[in-house]
Design a protein around this motif. Structure first.
Motif, PDB file in Angstrom:
ATOM      1  N   UNK A 213      47.363  42.076  48.483  1.00 43.77           N
ATOM      2  CA  UNK A 213      47.101  43.396  49.022  1.00 43.77           C
ATOM      3  C   UNK A 213      45.695  43.777  48.587  1.00 43.77           C
ATOM      4  N   UNK A 214      45.147  44.805  49.182  1.00 40.56           N
ATOM      5  CA  UNK A 214      43.828  45.261  48.767  1.00 40.56           C
ATOM      6  C   UNK A 214      43.835  45.658  47.290  1.00 40.56           C
ATOM      7  N   UNK A 215      44.908  46.292  46.856  1.00 38.37           N
ATOM      8  CA  UNK A 215      45.002  46.697  45.456  1.00 38.37           C
ATOM      9  C   UNK A 215      45.012  45.487  44.529  1.00 38.37           C
ATOM     10  N   UNK A 216      45.779  44.461  44.898  1.00 37.73           N
ATOM     11  CA  UNK A 216      45.834  43.255  44.068  1.00 37.73           C
ATOM     12  C   UNK A 216      44.470  42.577  44.014  1.00 37.73           C
ATOM     13  N   UNK A 217      43.819  42.488  45.152  1.00 31.17           N
ATOM     14  CA  UNK A 217      42.521  41.816  45.173  1.00 31.17           C
ATOM     15  C   UNK A 217      41.501  42.587  44.353  1.00 31.17           C
ATOM     16  N   UNK A 218      41.488  43.888  44.466  1.00 34.94           N
ATOM     17  CA  UNK A 218      40.579  44.690  43.650  1.00 34.94           C
ATOM     18  C   UNK A 218      40.836  44.465  42.163  1.00 34.94           C
ATOM     19  N   UNK A 219      42.115  44.365  41.799  1.00 33.20           N
ATOM     20  CA  UNK A 219      42.452  44.123  40.404  1.00 33.20           C
ATOM     21  C   UNK A 219      41.942  42.783  39.908  1.00 33.20           C
ATOM     22  N   UNK A 220      42.051  41.757  40.757  1.00 36.68           N
ATOM     23  CA  UNK A 220      41.553  40.438  40.398  1.00 36.68           C
ATOM     24  C   UNK A 220      40.038  40.477  40.210  1.00 36.68           C
ATOM     25  N   UNK A 221      39.360  41.127  41.133  1.00 40.50           N
ATOM     26  CA  UNK A 221      37.905  41.182  41.049  1.00 40.50           C
ATOM     27  C   UNK A 221      37.440  41.971  39.825  1.00 40.50           C
ATOM     28  N   UNK A 222      38.133  43.041  39.498  1.00 43.63           N
ATOM     29  CA  UNK A 222      37.758  43.844  38.341  1.00 43.63           C
ATOM     30  C   UNK A 222      38.055  43.115  37.031  1.00 43.63           C
ATOM     31  N   UNK A 223      38.997  42.190  37.059  1.00 44.38           N
ATOM     32  CA  UNK A 223      39.359  41.480  35.833  1.00 44.38           C
ATOM     33  C   UNK A 223      38.227  40.583  35.348  1.00 44.38           C
ATOM     34  N   UNK A 224      37.292  40.284  36.200  1.00 44.04           N
ATOM     35  CA  UNK A 224      36.136  39.486  35.797  1.00 44.04           C
ATOM     36  C   UNK A 224      35.057  40.351  35.159  1.00 44.04           C
ATOM     37  N   UNK A 225      35.043  41.638  35.528  1.00 41.28           N
ATOM     38  CA  UNK A 225      33.956  42.527  35.085  1.00 41.28           C
ATOM     39  C   UNK A 225      33.984  42.731  33.565  1.00 41.28           C
TER      40      UNK A 225
END
Length: 225
Positions: A213-225
């Motif tokens: 989902x968009x929420x899941x993908x955003x979470x994955x991307x933020x986990x790298x930050x």
């Protein structure tokens, strides 16, 4: 670290092969194209053409780089790391020639071959014959190039990484490989490379039942930050 937005397609395999050959740290972010993950806004912000593969190279000189199109990624990363693409001269030109041959010819024609022979809801004999015949013609070009040469442009290169995943699917493309003995040897030669084997092992881990989902993908991307 590189984020690789990936599905186990021929174009996806190109990038896992490259990253394994280069020995770079990367994480796979699975994009399930069967469930339309490629249309999520956060993915489109990275790959506006809604196709895999794409990358975010967080260590790129000058700051993180988002990049789509497999040929561009192969070229940029090979050049950046000084491997699998000669720096200049005839050798570089030949690698880029065969890379673009795959991008503009073999990939699109074999892709249409796959579609009309394997997936189209309606059998269209004209299209099936057209794309099967054109795929065979391109196999003939490649077979001739490999006569007396282990790889398409001298040493093993990004051109081979681009070509191999497409000709590996020769059965799906209805190719009679008895006509292309040099391609058969080429497939064996590249398939024996440890990095290629590691790359294809990644494909076996892909879960076609899961989607983002968009929420899941955003979470994955933020986990790298």
């Amino acid at each position: 670290m590189i984020d690789l937005f990936y599905a186990p397609t021929p174009n996806g395999h190109k990038l896992t092969i490259l990253l394994e050959e280069l020995g770079l740290p990367y994480r796979i972010i699975p994009i399930n194209i069967r469930k339309n993950d490629q249309f999520l806004p956060s993915f489109l912000a990275i790959a506006p053409n809604n196709r895999i593969p794409a990358i975010t190279d967080h260590d790129f000189p000058g700051g993180p780089l988002n990049l789509m199109e497999s040929g561009a990624i192969l070229t940029v990363e090979a050049e950046l790391h000084g491997k699998f693409l000669p720096a200049s001269g005839h050798a570089r030109a030949l690698v880029l020639q065969w890379l673009n041959w795959q991008m503009g010819g073999l990939g699109p024609m074999a892709g249409q071959n796959h579609h009309f022979n394997q997936f189209a809801p309606e059998k269209i004999p004209y299209a099936m014959k057209r794309y099967t015949d054109e795929t065979a013609r391109l196999y003939g070009v490649l077979n001739k190039q490999l006569d007396g040469s282990d790889y398409v442009a001298g040493d093993y290169s990004i051109a081979d990484m681009a070509i191999y995943p497409w000709v590996l699917l020769h059965e799906r493309q209805l190719m009679d490989m008895s006509q292309f003995p040099h391609i058969v040897a080429y497939l064996t030669r590249i398939g024996e490379r440890p990095a290629v084997q590691r790359a294809y092992a990644k494909a076996a881990e892909f879960d076609y039942e899961r989607s983002l989902t968009e929420e899941k993908l955003q979470g994955i991307l933020k986990s790298r930050a």
